[in-house]
Design a protein around this motif. Structure first.
Motif, PDB file in Angstrom:
ATOM      1  N   LEU A 215      44.444  -5.450  40.259  1.00 19.87           N
ATOM      2  CA  LEU A 215      45.744  -4.907  40.653  1.00 19.87           C
ATOM      3  C   LEU A 215      45.635  -4.097  41.943  1.00 19.87           C
ATOM      4  O   LEU A 215      46.491  -4.199  42.827  1.00 19.87           O
ATOM      5  CB  LEU A 215      46.311  -4.050  39.530  1.00 19.87           C
ATOM      6  N   PHE A 216      44.600  -3.294  42.061  1.00 18.89           N
ATOM      7  CA  PHE A 216      44.403  -2.522  43.288  1.00 18.89           C
ATOM      8  C   PHE A 216      44.202  -3.458  44.480  1.00 18.89           C
ATOM      9  O   PHE A 216      44.789  -3.266  45.544  1.00 18.89           O
ATOM     10  CB  PHE A 216      43.204  -1.590  43.145  1.00 18.89           C
ATOM     11  N   ALA A 217      43.339  -4.464  44.318  1.00 15.18           N
ATOM     12  CA  ALA A 217      43.081  -5.402  45.406  1.00 15.18           C
ATOM     13  C   ALA A 217      44.347  -6.157  45.791  1.00 15.18           C
ATOM     14  O   ALA A 217      44.614  -6.402  46.980  1.00 15.18           O
ATOM     15  CB  ALA A 217      41.981  -6.382  44.989  1.00 15.18           C
ATOM     16  N   THR A 218      45.146  -6.543  44.801  1.00 16.31           N
ATOM     17  CA  THR A 218      46.390  -7.260  45.061  1.00 16.31           C
ATOM     18  C   THR A 218      47.366  -6.388  45.832  1.00 16.31           C
ATOM     19  O   THR A 218      48.096  -6.869  46.715  1.00 16.31           O
ATOM     20  CB  THR A 218      47.012  -7.734  43.742  1.00 16.31           C
ATOM     21  N   LEU A 219      47.387  -5.111  45.524  1.00 15.47           N
ATOM     22  CA  LEU A 219      48.255  -4.189  46.259  1.00 15.47           C
ATOM     23  C   LEU A 219      47.871  -4.165  47.741  1.00 15.47           C
ATOM     24  O   LEU A 219      48.742  -4.226  48.622  1.00 15.47           O
ATOM     25  CB  LEU A 219      48.136  -2.793  45.651  1.00 15.47           C
ATOM     26  N   GLY A 220      46.569  -4.085  48.025  1.00 18.81           N
ATOM     27  CA  GLY A 220      46.129  -4.113  49.421  1.00 18.81           C
ATOM     28  C   GLY A 220      46.446  -5.434  50.096  1.00 18.81           C
ATOM     29  O   GLY A 220      46.853  -5.471  51.262  1.00 18.81           O
ATOM     30  N   ARG A 221      46.277  -6.525  49.367  1.00 22.63           N
ATOM     31  CA  ARG A 221      46.560  -7.857  49.916  1.00 22.63           C
ATOM     32  C   ARG A 221      48.052  -8.019  50.211  1.00 22.63           C
ATOM     33  O   ARG A 221      48.443  -8.546  51.251  1.00 22.63           O
ATOM     34  CB  ARG A 221      46.098  -8.922  48.929  1.00 22.63           C
ATOM     35  N   ALA A 222      48.891  -7.556  49.295  1.00 23.65           N
ATOM     36  CA  ALA A 222      50.335  -7.740  49.445  1.00 23.65           C
ATOM     37  C   ALA A 222      50.907  -6.857  50.554  1.00 23.65           C
ATOM     38  O   ALA A 222      51.779  -7.297  51.312  1.00 23.65           O
ATOM     39  CB  ALA A 222      51.034  -7.444  48.120  1.00 23.65           C
ATOM     40  N   LEU A 223      50.426  -5.638  50.673  1.00 30.01           N
ATOM     41  CA  LEU A 223      51.015  -4.690  51.622  1.00 30.01           C
ATOM     42  C   LEU A 223      50.388  -4.750  53.009  1.00 30.01           C
ATOM     43  O   LEU A 223      51.061  -4.473  54.004  1.00 30.01           O
ATOM     44  CB  LEU A 223      50.896  -3.266  51.075  1.00 30.01           C
ATOM     45  N   ALA A 224      49.101  -5.087  53.070  1.00 33.42           N
ATOM     46  CA  ALA A 224      48.411  -5.045  54.364  1.00 33.42           C
ATOM     47  C   ALA A 224      47.732  -6.354  54.732  1.00 33.42           C
ATOM     48  O   ALA A 224      47.130  -6.446  55.797  1.00 33.42           O
ATOM     49  CB  ALA A 224      47.379  -3.912  54.357  1.00 33.42           C
ATOM     50  N   GLY A 225      47.789  -7.354  53.860  1.00 26.17           N
ATOM     51  CA  GLY A 225      47.169  -8.639  54.154  1.00 26.17           C
ATOM     52  C   GLY A 225      45.685  -8.692  53.886  1.00 26.17           C
ATOM     53  O   GLY A 225      45.060  -9.737  54.065  1.00 26.17           O
ATOM     54  N   ASP A 226      45.098  -7.576  53.454  1.00 23.47           N
ATOM     55  CA  ASP A 226      43.652  -7.493  53.241  1.00 23.47           C
ATOM     56  C   ASP A 226      43.413  -6.549  52.063  1.00 23.47           C
ATOM     57  O   ASP A 226      43.830  -5.384  52.107  1.00 23.47           O
ATOM     58  CB  ASP A 226      42.976  -6.947  54.504  1.00 23.47           C
ATOM     59  N   PRO A 227      42.743  -7.023  50.997  1.00 22.39           N
ATOM     60  CA  PRO A 227      42.530  -6.156  49.837  1.00 22.39           C
ATOM     61  C   PRO A 227      41.707  -4.918  50.155  1.00 22.39           C
ATOM     62  O   PRO A 227      41.782  -3.914  49.430  1.00 22.39           O
ATOM     63  CB  PRO A 227      41.794  -7.067  48.846  1.00 22.39           C
ATOM     64  N   PRO A 262      26.634   7.391  55.426  1.00 19.87           N
ATOM     65  CA  PRO A 262      26.363   6.361  56.446  1.00 19.87           C
ATOM     66  C   PRO A 262      26.704   4.937  56.032  1.00 19.87           C
ATOM     67  O   PRO A 262      27.303   4.193  56.801  1.00 19.87           O
ATOM     68  CB  PRO A 262      24.858   6.530  56.703  1.00 19.87           C
ATOM     69  N   ARG A 263      26.350   4.533  54.827  1.00 18.24           N
ATOM     70  CA  ARG A 263      26.631   3.166  54.409  1.00 18.24           C
ATOM     71  C   ARG A 263      28.014   3.015  53.779  1.00 18.24           C
ATOM     72  O   ARG A 263      28.359   1.931  53.293  1.00 18.24           O
ATOM     73  CB  ARG A 263      25.570   2.687  53.426  1.00 18.24           C
ATOM     74  N   GLY A 264      28.820   4.065  53.827  1.00 20.30           N
ATOM     75  CA  GLY A 264      30.161   3.974  53.265  1.00 20.30           C
ATOM     76  C   GLY A 264      31.032   2.961  53.977  1.00 20.30           C
ATOM     77  O   GLY A 264      31.821   2.248  53.353  1.00 20.30           O
ATOM     78  N   PHE A 265      30.894   2.876  55.294  1.00 21.09           N
ATOM     79  CA  PHE A 265      31.689   1.896  56.038  1.00 21.09           C
ATOM     80  C   PHE A 265      31.199   0.474  55.778  1.00 21.09           C
ATOM     81  O   PHE A 265      31.980  -0.480  55.829  1.00 21.09           O
ATOM     82  CB  PHE A 265      31.641   2.219  57.534  1.00 21.09           C
ATOM     83  N   PHE A 266      29.931   0.334  55.502  1.00 25.03           N
ATOM     84  CA  PHE A 266      29.380  -0.974  55.114  1.00 25.03           C
ATOM     85  C   PHE A 266      29.956  -1.407  53.766  1.00 25.03           C
ATOM     86  O   PHE A 266      30.341  -2.567  53.575  1.00 25.03           O
ATOM     87  CB  PHE A 266      27.862  -0.871  55.062  1.00 25.03           C
ATOM     88  N   VAL A 267      30.036  -0.471  52.813  1.00 20.24           N
ATOM     89  CA  VAL A 267      30.636  -0.757  51.504  1.00 20.24           C
ATOM     90  C   VAL A 267      32.083  -1.181  51.674  1.00 20.24           C
ATOM     91  O   VAL A 267      32.555  -2.141  51.045  1.00 20.24           O
ATOM     92  CB  VAL A 267      30.510   0.474  50.582  1.00 20.24           C
ATOM     93  N   LEU A 268      32.812  -0.483  52.540  1.00 20.26           N
ATOM     94  CA  LEU A 268      34.207  -0.824  52.794  1.00 20.26           C
ATOM     95  C   LEU A 268      34.325  -2.213  53.407  1.00 20.26           C
ATOM     96  O   LEU A 268      35.143  -3.031  52.970  1.00 20.26           O
ATOM     97  CB  LEU A 268      34.819   0.222  53.731  1.00 20.26           C
ATOM     98  N   GLU A 269      33.515  -2.491  54.417  1.00 16.03           N
ATOM     99  CA  GLU A 269      33.560  -3.787  55.090  1.00 16.03           C
ATOM    100  C   GLU A 269      33.287  -4.938  54.125  1.00 16.03           C
ATOM    101  O   GLU A 269      33.951  -5.979  54.174  1.00 16.03           O
ATOM    102  CB  GLU A 269      32.529  -3.805  56.213  1.00 16.03           C
ATOM    103  N   GLN A 270      32.318  -4.745  53.209  1.00 16.41           N
ATOM    104  CA  GLN A 270      31.908  -5.813  52.306  1.00 16.41           C
ATOM    105  C   GLN A 270      32.868  -6.006  51.134  1.00 16.41           C
ATOM    106  O   GLN A 270      32.683  -6.906  50.311  1.00 16.41           O
ATOM    107  CB  GLN A 270      30.507  -5.521  51.779  1.00 16.41           C
ATOM    108  N   SER A 271      33.866  -5.156  51.022  1.00 11.78           N
ATOM    109  CA  SER A 271      34.918  -5.307  50.002  1.00 11.78           C
ATOM    110  C   SER A 271      34.427  -5.008  48.586  1.00 11.78           C
ATOM    111  O   SER A 271      35.030  -5.455  47.613  1.00 11.78           O
ATOM    112  CB  SER A 271      35.523  -6.729  50.055  1.00 11.78           C
ATOM    113  N   TRP A 272      33.362  -4.237  48.433  1.00 19.26           N
ATOM    114  CA  TRP A 272      32.907  -3.851  47.105  1.00 19.26           C
ATOM    115  C   TRP A 272      33.917  -2.929  46.440  1.00 19.26           C
ATOM    116  O   TRP A 272      34.623  -2.172  47.114  1.00 19.26           O
ATOM    117  CB  TRP A 272      31.532  -3.195  47.197  1.00 19.26           C
ATOM    118  N   THR A 273      33.976  -2.980  45.126  1.00 14.79           N
ATOM    119  CA  THR A 273      35.065  -2.324  44.399  1.00 14.79           C
ATOM    120  C   THR A 273      34.757  -0.893  43.963  1.00 14.79           C
ATOM    121  O   THR A 273      35.597  -0.258  43.332  1.00 14.79           O
ATOM    122  CB  THR A 273      35.424  -3.148  43.145  1.00 14.79           C
TER     123      THR A 273
END
Length: 458
Positions: A215-227, A262-273
């Motif tokens: 549901l969270f990922a779908t919200l990102g996909r629906a509102l911004a085009g990217d989960p 430091p690796r927080g942006f890597f986690v974000l980029e890789q789409s980990w939940t």
């Protein structure tokens, strides 16, 4: 003078050692992940061992009950040192792995915003409370700009988790059942999946995470085009909960430490939940301190967002001020978790169980994992029994329930120790797993109440 509410009152069982050693453990683990992106190497294994030792001492070590009125300034200084180390790591390496950059100074916008975040973080640590009231929202805004820059320049990371969230969200938006679908095998091999789960270029399982994550990922996909925009917002919200749970320099500093991992942006980029779990854990701690009536329902959402959150159930004993309230917390939390999960499970129970439960049980052993079991196998030994991490967790849970402070900070510290132990003795353990541990240690620091002369005299 008004009396302090019971759920905000300092606890004499929250000694200074807990935030000190949780801060040290978070810093060590964050910098360890920077070495190899959370994969196995001798130096990263040593860093993991040091983090485990520091976390263990934070939870079960002896504490000082006497007043220490200058503990918060000293801890703020230590947070500042940790932030400097993290900033140095961010500036010395790529913040993510799939960036598409052009021009002579491609990192200039990122570094400018990073410098702004560093200045704001410093002001939060040394400035008055009035400055923090403005500074925390500014820091969150700067982080959103940093994360947005990462997502714009890494639009399609080559990782199956991103595919799962994009296609799973699209299937849900079309009215289909994401837990009964299949996905393309983007790697072209079956080494990272269990036997019988790959056929004709397809992965024979549906969305592999619980419904709330979908549901969270779908919200990102629906509102911004990217989960991943949902994960970006979740990270900012988690930091906000950390900063405002107790307030003060320690809360704001811990939030900055988490945002600039430091690796927080890597986690974000890789789409980990993991950002979804961190958000709900931080929200649970916030509610335990500020809105205890909401705690059971937020705690239930936390239990519903990842499969391994079952380990947090026994630790709930540390969250409630009185044992008799534990049952009320647990049954309401359980009902909340079922309420958000069952509507997705009931249409096809078999497919749901296969995708969300059985798939993870049959995942293969990964020798590149940052874990002691992987190191054992790499040295030429046969794979050890898979019950080892559960025995290790049982031991750590027992120690935590026996010795950990009965407070929100004690809960967070015990949770960090539990999951660090579980991952360290598991068949799979990577950057995103330990990122959650770093975040949970930051939550423990943010929610700690240090002893003071006033408290000691009560």
């Amino acid at each position: 003078m008004e009396s302090t509410p019971a759920h905000l009152a300092p606890s004499p069982t929250d000694p200074w050692r807990l935030p000190v050693f949780c801060l040290a453990a978070a810093s060590v683990l964050a910098l360890t992940l920077q070495l190899t992106n959370g994969t196995l190497r001798e130096d990263s294994l040593r860093g993991l061992t040091l983090c485990l030792g520091l976390s263990l001492f934070a939870v079960v070590g002896p504490g000082l009950r006497r007043p220490w009125t200058w503990a918060e300034p000293v801890l703020a200084l230590l947070v500042g040192v940790a932030l400097l180390l993290q900033l140095q790591a961010l500036l010395s390496d790529y913040p993510a792995a799939s960036l598409r950059l052009n021009g002579p100074w491609p990192f200039a916008p990122f570094h400018e915003r990073l410098a702004t975040a560093a200045l704001v973080s410093g002001a939060l640590l040394v400035g008055p409370e009035r400055l923090r009231q403005v500074g925390v929202p500014v820091l969150l805004g700067v982080y959103l700009l940093l994360g947005g820059w990462i997502l714009r320049h890494a639009p399609a990371p080559h990782i199956d988790v991103f595919v799962f969230q994009v296609q799973g969200a699209d299937e849900l938006l079309r009215g289909g059942n994401p837990f009964a679908m299949t996905f393309p095998n983007i790697y072209g091999h079956s080494l990272w999946y269990g036997d019988g789960l790959v056929k004709d270029g397809r992965l024979l399982f549906g969305f592999p995470y619980p419904p709330l994550s979908l549901l969270f990922a779908t919200l990102g996909r629906a509102l911004a085009g990217d989960p991943r925009y949902a994960q970006l917002m979740a990270t900012a919200l988690a930091a906000g909960f950390m900063a405002y749970a107790r307030g003060g320099r320690l809360g704001a500093g811990a939030a900055a430490l988490y945002l600039l991992t430091p690796r927080g942006f890597f986690v974000l980029e890789q789409s980990w939940t993991e950002p979804f779990l961190v958000m709900l854990l931080s929200a649970s701690i916030f509610c335990a301190l500020r809105f205890p009536r909401a705690l059971p329902y937020v705690f239930g959402l936390m239990l519903a967002v990842k499969q391994h959150t079952v380990f947090l159930v026994p630790l709930a004993f540390l969250l409630v001020p009185e044992p008799r309230r534990l049952w009320g917390l647990l049954w309401r939390a359980g009902a909340t978790a079922l309420l958000v999960s069952l509507p997705f499970a009931l249409p096809d129970v078999k497919a749901f169980f296969h995708s969300v439960v059985a798939l993870h049980v049959h995942q293969p052993f990964r020798t590149e994992s940052l874990s002691y079991l992987a190191a054992w196998v790499v040295r030429g030994h046969p794979p050890p029994p898979l019950w080892i991490p559960f025995v290790a967790v049982a031991v750590v849970l027992g120690l935590s329930l026996w010795r950990a402070p009965r407070s929100p900070s004690g809960f967070a510290a015990a949770a960090a120790l539990t999951y660090a132990t579980f991952f360290a003795f598991n068949k799979q353990a990577f950057c995103n797993y330990y990122y959650f541990v770093v975040a949970t240690l930051c939550v423990a620091v943010a929610s700690a109440r240090l002893p003071s002369s006033e408290v000691a005299g009560r």
